[in-house]
Design an enzyme around this catalytic site. Structure first.
Site, PDB file in Angstrom:
ATOM      1  N   GLU A 165      45.778  26.214  69.220  1.00  0.00           N
ATOM      2  CA  GLU A 165      44.508  26.942  69.202  1.00  0.00           C
ATOM      3  C   GLU A 165      44.701  28.413  68.804  1.00  0.00           C
ATOM      4  O   GLU A 165      44.434  29.333  69.579  1.00  0.00           O
ATOM      5  CB  GLU A 165      43.810  26.848  70.566  1.00  0.00           C
TER       6      GLU A 165
ATOM      7  N   GLU B 253      42.389  17.199  70.926  1.00  0.00           N
ATOM      8  CA  GLU B 253      42.088  17.291  72.356  1.00  0.00           C
ATOM      9  C   GLU B 253      40.626  16.925  72.562  1.00  0.00           C
ATOM     10  O   GLU B 253      39.728  17.610  72.067  1.00  0.00           O
ATOM     11  CB  GLU B 253      42.337  18.701  72.896  1.00  0.00           C
TER      12      GLU B 253
END
Length: 693
Positions: free
Chosen positions: A146, A307
């Site tokens: 991320e 995710e």
């Protein structure tokens, strides 16, 4: 990757005992899990002391996964520099505008422009790739985790000497010399005329206090810093381990990085999706928007959900320009929601879905960010639901493989417009760029058509309709491509404040080409007071919304037609019977300009009539319209898979007609269904998949 959907979870066996790991492997086999992502937060284990590496434990883990039929995606560990690194090289920490470095103790405590961190990054990434390049159990690498400025930087910007120096280099490369920069940016305002690039200091929040042109370049540079850092790691991985795929996990529609550019050099895009993070409810159209954007961020339209929410999310504190806040502990997914979320991702083109995470952590920060298993590791409702959907996907995998989403409509996502309107001029408007983007997408989504979410530098020839919401900033190249799109027969829908700024974030004056495209000049504009609405009456001869009266809010711009035909007029305060919606024929196509912010239901109806006008048929023809049911399709040849998803918490009935179809099969039950008018019962959060020919 082709042939079998990747079905898995993030796994952190380094946090648990070997006994727990053995139990996890048994449960993974039971559930049908075929891939794990591991090691993205393990730099302190892989290199406990600078220059001393330990990959033995990771090899053992990878071998154990392989013996149990589980493939591995390895994360490069650069999101979490180990304590020894920060202690020895403290200048890797991001620095705020006042020169104060971030404190160590969370994650993402580094600047991507720091040369020492680049060197250390290359060392660990090259070693990781070398260790596993010949390991058949490892199928790919995830770069970092991320990527963003992160929790360590209160304003999510870095003003270290390296960032400032590289920003000046960026400006020099873009403008060539300081006089050109001064002229382009209008630096004479407030006597800011520069004589040397070394005099330039990056702006800080609130950004609207600074030169608009300099600020948009700072935001572009900030995005480019991450693009180049990811590209740097990707080049190492592809050099050392060319047979493994390379990806990085995006964060939905995170606004600070141009994800189209970030993904350009990756083999496949990945994204993280938590529908109920920080909120008790969510809009499934927004989740669909994330997927349709991610698919088009990928250079080959391939993507994975790296995710996906598996349980209630943890609380999370954050720092923003408005101050310190906190997201509450999340609410748990209702029965059926996890399965539904998986199928929504697959419907929009996902080639794999991994949950975060496998087992809920008992230690560290995210102790209440729930995984497939609870803290005690006992299989319960969420585990059983994942087991069910994985089993179904194994059964239907061959039917899904080879299909793809093909869209005739698109929404334009402009990061320049987002940065100019929502970051630099944050709060100036009563509406936001992101809000209008979501609204425009939802208007198409609710009309049961496939949608691509595309960047300004796309080619547009495959689309019949493009919606460009709040296209605040557009360069000359984009204007030319949109002109060509319309001239060749496309329909372009524009909402207020389109083409206001040029590529330097200056108010556009030379608008000859834009006038040819839109057929109007803007006669007058104003922000509407919070309690005020403008009356919008469509003419009886309008090809869309004919004779209808609606209301707009937030903004009002009235037009002076040049070649366009007014199809709606407004009445507000001192304005009466002024053109507010126009249609301009340009070549073989049309441009529709709207001068006020329409509510969702009105925009949805307007888009519906544009689709009819353009002969773009919906996926299904509904007898009883239900906005809580989503219809989306993947196609291959003359066949099509239609995903029907109940986003409601109550039972529903899907009533629709499939035209020109001779064969319909319920893919999940293998039952034949009579073509024509169809009625399907849907339990709360239920999913049906029809294979049609």
């Amino acid at each position: 990757m082709r042939g079998v959907l990747l079905l898995g979870a993030a796994h952190y066996p380094e946090l648990w005992t070997s006994e727990v790991f053995a139990k996890d492997l048994e449960l993974m086999k039971r559930i049908g899990l075929n891939v794990v992502r591991v090691a993205e937060f393990t730099w302190s284990l892989l290199e406990p002391i600078e220059g001393r590496y330990d990959f033995v434990w990771l090899h053992e883990l990878v071998d154990s996964y392989g013996r149990n039929g589980i493939r591995v995606v390895l994360g490069t560990p650069t999101a979490t520099p180990p304590p020894w690194l920060v202690k020895k090289y403290p200048d890797v920490l991001p620095v705020d505008f006042n020169g104060v470095p971030a404190r160590y103790g969370v994650r993402r405590e580094y600047c991507p422009n720091n040369p020492v961190y680049r060197t250390l990054t290359e060392r660990i990434v090259r070693r990781l790739a070398s260790e596993f390049r010949d390991d058949g159990n490892v199928i790919g690498f995830q770069i970092d985790n991320e990527v963003h400025w992160g929790e360590a930087s209160s304003w999510r910007y870095c003003y270290c000497p390296y960032c400032i120096a590289r920003f000046r280099e960026y400006l020099r490369a873009r403008y060539g010399d300081i006089d050109t920069l001064n002229k382009a940016m209008g630096t004479l305002v407030w006597s800011h005329r520069f004589t040397d690039f070394d005099e330039i200091t990056p702006p800080k929040p609130p950004f609207d206090l600074y030169n608009r042109s300099l600020t948009i370049e700072w935001l572009r540079f900030r995005s480019l810093s991450w693009v180049e850092y990811v590209r740097f790691q990707a080049s190492i991985l592809k050099e050392v381990a060319p047979d493994k795929f390379v990806t990085t996990n995006l964060m939905g529609l995170y606004p600070e990085i141009d994800y189209y550019e970030l993904c350009r050099d990756l083999d496949v895009c990945s994204t993280d999706v938590y529908p109920k993070f920080g909120a008790d409810t969510y809009d499934p159209a927004f989740i669909a928007l994330i997927y349709d954007a991610t698919r088009n961020m990928s250079r080959n339209r391939r993507f994975i959900v790296m995710e996906l929410q598996a349980g209630a999310t943890d609380g999370y504190g954050y720092v923003s320009p408005e101050g310190i806040g906190v997201f509450k502990l999340g609410v748990s997914p209702e029965p059926g929601e996890i399965r539904k979320w998986v199928y929504q991702a697959v419907a929009h083109g996902a080639e794999g879905v991994l949950f975060w995470n496998w087992r809920t952590n008992c230690i560290g920060k995210e102790q209440f960010w729930h995984g497939i298993l609870d803290h005690d590791g006992i299989p319960r409702r969420r585990f059983n639901e994942v087991e069910k959907v994985f089993s179904e996907l194994y059964r239907i995998g061959k039917a899904v493989d080879g299909t793809s989403v093909e869209a005739k409509t698109a929404v334009l996502l402009s990061y320049d417009s987002l940065w100019a309107a929502d970051v630099i001029e944050r709060g100036y408007y009563s509406h936001s760029y992101v809000g209008e983007l979501i609204k425009a997408y939802k208007a198409l989504w609710l009309n049961r058509v496939e949608v691509d979410v595309i960047p300004p530098n796309s080619t547009f020839e495959s689309y019949g309709v493009i919606v460009a919401p709040f296209l605040y900033l557009a360069d000359g190249g984009l204007v030319d491509r949109l002109r060509e799109f319309v001239y060749r027969g496309g329909v372009l829908l524009l909402t207020p404040r389109a083409f206001t700024k040029d590529e330097y974030n200056r108010v556009r004056i030379d608008d000859t080409k834009i006038q040819e495209l839109t057929g109007v000049k803007i006669k007058e504009y104003t922000r509407l007071p919070a309690d005020s609405e403008a009356l919008v009456k469509f003419t009886e001869w309008s090809p869309i919304m004919h004779g209808m009266t609606v209301r707009g809010s937030s903004w009002l711009e009235v037009y002076e037609p040049v070649t366009a035909n007014p199809i709606a007029y407004t009445k507000w305060s001192w304005l009466s019977d002024e053109p507010i919606v126009t249609l301009n024929t340009y070549g073989k196509g049309e441009t529709i300009a709207i001068g006020t912010v329409l509510p969702q239901d009105v925009l949805t109806n307007l888009v519906k009539e544009i689709l009819v006008f353009k002969n773009i048929a919906p996926i299904i023809h509904e007898d009883d319209y239900d906005p809580s049911i989503e219809y989306y399709a993947r196609v291959m040849g003359t066949g099509k898979l239609i995903f029907i998803i109940n986003h409601g918490a109550t039972d529903r009935k899907a009533k629709f007609e499939l035209k020109n179809i001779t064969e319909v099969t319920d893919l999940l039950t293998d039952k034949k269904i009579e073509p024509g008018k169809i009625e399907l019962p849907l339990r709360a959060h239920d999913v049906k998949i029809l294979s049609v020919k």
